[in-house]
Design an enzyme around this catalytic site. Sequence first.
Site, mmCIF file in Angstrom:
data_model
loop_
_atom_site.group_PDB
_atom_site.id
_atom_site.type_symbol
_atom_site.label_atom_id
_atom_site.label_comp_id
_atom_site.label_asym_id
_atom_site.label_seq_id
_atom_site.Cartn_x
_atom_site.Cartn_y
_atom_site.Cartn_z
ATOM 1 C CG ASP A 7 -1.996 1.008 1.157
ATOM 2 O OD1 ASP A 7 -2.068 1.714 0.129
ATOM 3 O OD2 ASP A 7 -2.778 1.119 2.116
ATOM 4 C CG ASP A 60 -6.262 -4.380 2.543
ATOM 5 O OD1 ASP A 60 -6.938 -3.762 1.711
ATOM 6 O OD2 ASP A 60 -5.758 -3.830 3.543
ATOM 7 C CB CYS A 118 -13.285 -23.249 12.443
ATOM 8 S SG CYS A 118 -11.690 -22.718 11.781
ATOM 9 C CB CYS A 174 -8.180 -23.349 11.653
ATOM 10 S SG CYS A 174 -8.319 -22.789 13.356
ATOM 11 C CB CYS A 204 -11.079 -24.846 15.504
ATOM 12 S SG CYS A 204 -11.432 -23.071 15.598
ATOM 13 C CG HIS A 229 -10.283 -18.992 14.648
ATOM 14 N ND1 HIS A 229 -10.945 -20.100 14.144
ATOM 15 C CD2 HIS A 229 -11.222 -18.015 14.773
ATOM 16 C CE1 HIS A 229 -12.234 -19.806 13.997
ATOM 17 N NE2 HIS A 229 -12.429 -18.552 14.370
#
Length: 369
Positions: A89, A262, A300, A302, A305, A331
């Site tokens: 950016d 983003d 979830c 992930c 989790c 997460h």
Amino acid sequence: MQFEFLKRDNAARNGRLVLSHGTVETPVFMPVGTNGAVKMCMHDCVKRAGAQIVLANAFHLYIRPGLDVISSFGGLHEFASWDIPILTDSGGYQIFSLSKHVKVDDDGVTFKAPLDGTTHRFTPEKVMEIQQVIGSDIAMVLDECLAPGNDRKTTEISLKRTTDWAKRSLKSHVRNDQALFGITQGGFFKETRMISTREITSMPFDGFAIGGLSVGEDLKTTLKMLDVIMSLMPEDKPRYLMGVGDPLLMLEAVERGVDMMDCVLPTRMARHGAVYTSHGKLNIRASVYAFDKSPLDPECTCEVCQNYSRGYIHHLIKRKEATGMMLATYHNMYFLHDLMRKARKAIHERSFSTFKRDFLNDINALPKE
Ligand SMILES: [Zn+2]
């Protein structure tokens, strides 16, 4: 840079962006690593969570460690040991949010760095020079970011400046292994949004960003402006909606043909204990979670989790343990990457509207920015 479509489902697009450091499947969420690192997440975790591209901030990197350090390493990829694409950016948003310490004129902007009080001058050309030294895969032009609530006249003057700066940026950008995106502005008037979008998209940029949305206005206004902008966006270039990381707004944007997003929010929220779940946001600091043996989000997949309880993460975050912040950060990032992965699959199967409807039905408490 190459951009191609794999599939479309009405206005939603599943595409492939080929950059110098790798290929990115869109729609994509880009985690923010302002200083060259995503806070509370080592690079391998960022990638394991599903990141295909990360964002860094040219303004912050210019102030510290400085271009001399980054160029002595051969660029940001080498300095930070990143091997996936990076988007930088320009820092326009950060500079203009310094408000009291900013003086803008038609040639550029003078500001005081909050870190050490030193005075700096950014012009469109300077910002191109900085990003070409950093060597990101995608560079962004310097634009003027107006605070919400400005009148039409001020907005018109500002968008003209943004257009002039975009022209100058194109002239001073020479790295052919780096893509350059223009940024549309135009405040909250339909006409000024249309003027800015038309002017910026008439220039030969590699992609087009939408700036100055999701800056505190209500969702209805965001979507109204987004509809106006998207109707004028060229089909064959990637479209990047800046600063959006709210799951609901992300799906609304994807439905309208946005390819990239983003936001600093998912990682910042995580450090304060706010986590996304399939049924809305929850704050793990609340005492109700102290004895809770279930994962942050039972749906979830992930690794946080799969392995840790709400009770344990509640304890760590309350004690301000870095590990607690790391688990919540991982997460939250995984949740948004997974959302985009499912969105890509749904577009591919031409079932995006059903997917979005089901997701909204499941969520009863939406994350608030
Ligand atoms: Zn999870």
